[in-house]
Structure formats: C-alpha cells, structure tokens
Design an enzyme around this catalytic site. Structure first.
Site: not given
Length: 275
Positions: A164, A168
């Site tokens: 990601h 995040k």
C-alpha cells in the site's frame, strides 16, 4: 405509487482519498443524496463540498461535527447511512455513535480489532441496526479471495504480501487479515515447519496468524493497494494477485454496500456477504 425517497448519506472523512471518491459517486447516484460531509479540517467548515472537491456546487457544507451530521441525516426522508473513511484511531467511536443515532454505518476504515468488532456486532444486534464493515470494496478482491479458498484445499503452504501507499496507518491491511481469516475458516493448519527458522532481524518473516499464515506488509509512495497470495508446493508456485490503479474501482462496491445495509439488522463483515 409513491416514489421511494433517495438514501440520505453522510460521508465521514470526505477530504481523504477514498472519501473524495465516495462523495463523487454518491452525488451522481440516482437513488442517493449526499446530506453531510465531515472533515477534521476546521478551515473547511461551512464551505460547499462540491466546490472544495472540484465538482459542481452540491449545496452541502462541510462540517467537523460528526454527531450533528448524524442528527441531521435522521431528519431526512429515508433510512440514513454514514460511510466512514477516517482513521483506525477513531473508527470504533464513529461506528458506535452512528448506531446510537440510528444511522447505518458502511465502514471502509480498517484497523478495528476483533474485540471491537465483537462489541460493535453486539451493539448493532441490540439496536437492530445494520452495519457493513468492508475491508475492501473491490469486486476483484472478492474474486481473488474466493479463488484462494479453493486453492487452500490443495496447498498446505501459503503467504500473503500486501502493498500500500505509505500514508496507510495500519498494517497488515484489513484485506490481508480478512483473507487469512477466510483461509483459516476450514480449520486447516498452514505452513508446517520444515526447519527451525531464525530471524536475523525481527520481523523479517512478517507477521504470523494463529493458523501459521505469514503476512508481509510493504509501504511505499507510488503504490495504491495491491495484494498477492502465494501458494507453494514441490515444483510449483500458484500466485493470485490484485492490483489497484484508481480508487474509482472501489465505488461500485461502496454504492452496493450503501444499498444492501438498509434492510440489515446486524453487523456483516466483508463485501462477499453482500453480493
């Protein structure tokens, strides 16, 4: 016949990457109406959501007061829904507040613990309010997970790599955790040890679930959301992978969840439960 009222929707976390996309999708859905947008940025308070996000004016002002937005939503015709794309530190209290006000939460924020999920499920049951906790709104991810469940019947070794963007906040991702949970539902132990392993650096082998599934998390700028599920056996490697190139891919799942949460009287976990 009286036309059914549009679903009144509040987006909590409306200035985040996912929140912005949700606002756009809800504002253009024929059966929904955006009635509130919550942002922690006090400078946006009172400004038109559409103008701030580069859309046409929506005549919906930003607010930094979630509870006031929930109350306002309950005064609209139709059953109200709040879509939460906020932060793991606040999502639990957000969902509890929504249930208390009779607003059905669709939760895209990950990071809820098993204990928090259980508590929210019990609270939703008592209130007879539907709650949809969706770690990933992508139809492609659901298909990947279903393929993984089939593969797990034939492979004893599996590891998950999730990648990601570096903004995040939680790791592993909710999608990776959910995938491991789905594989574990059959009660099969994975990755029987072949040697006595030693980590020269703590965490080198990733995190491990009670069922022996390893999860590795990567956080880098340039990524959005990606996951690989690797199954290994002597002489072969079976890889399932899902890549995201645009957050718009999640919006059909968001809109579906808003519609499907209305008749529910309890908490459901995962988009697959709504399809």
């Amino acid at each position: 016949m009286t036309a059914q009222a549009p679903i009144p929707v509040v987006v909590n976390g409306a200035t985040g990457k996912m929140g912005r996309e949700a606002v756009k999708a809800i504002a253009t859905a024929n059966d929904m109406t955006l009635v509130g947008a919550v942002s922690r940025n006090p400078e946006l308070n009172g400004q038109d959501v559409g103008e701030v996000l580069g859309l046409a004016p929506l005549e919906v002002p930003f607010s930094n007061d979630l509870q006031a937005s929930l109350v306002m939503a309950t005064q609209e015709r139709g059953l109200p829904v709040v879509v939460d794309f906020t932060h793991p530190d606040v999502v639990y209290e957000n969902v509890r507040a929504a249930i208390a006000y009779g607003v059905r939460p669709v939760v895209g924020t990950t990071g809820l613990s098993a204990e928090q999920l259980q508590d929210l499920a019990e609270f939703a049951d008592k209130a007879s309010i539907g709650v949809a906790v969706i770690p990933n709104f992508s139809i492609g991810v659901v298909l990947m997970q279903q393929a993984a469940i089939q593969a797990s019947q034939y492979f004893d070794h599996v590891e998950i790599i999730e990648m990601h963007h570096n903004q995040k906040a939680d790791a592993p991702s909710g999608t990776a955790v959910q995938t491991a949970q789905m594989l574990a539902e059959f009660g099969k132990p994975f990755n029987p040890p072949q040697v006595e392993e030693t980590e020269k650096m703590p965490g080198a082998r990733g995190s491990v679930t009670p069922d022996g599934i390893r999860i590795h998390s990567v956080r880098l700028p340039g990524l959005i959301a990606h996951q690989e599920i690797l199954f290994g056996a002597p002489g072969q490697l079976y890889t399932l992978r899902h890549d995201t190139s645009d957050r718009a891919c999640y919006m059909p799942g968001v809109l579906l969840s808003i519609r499907k949460v209305l008749p529910l009287k309890s908490l459901v976990y995962g988009l697959d439960k709504l399809l």
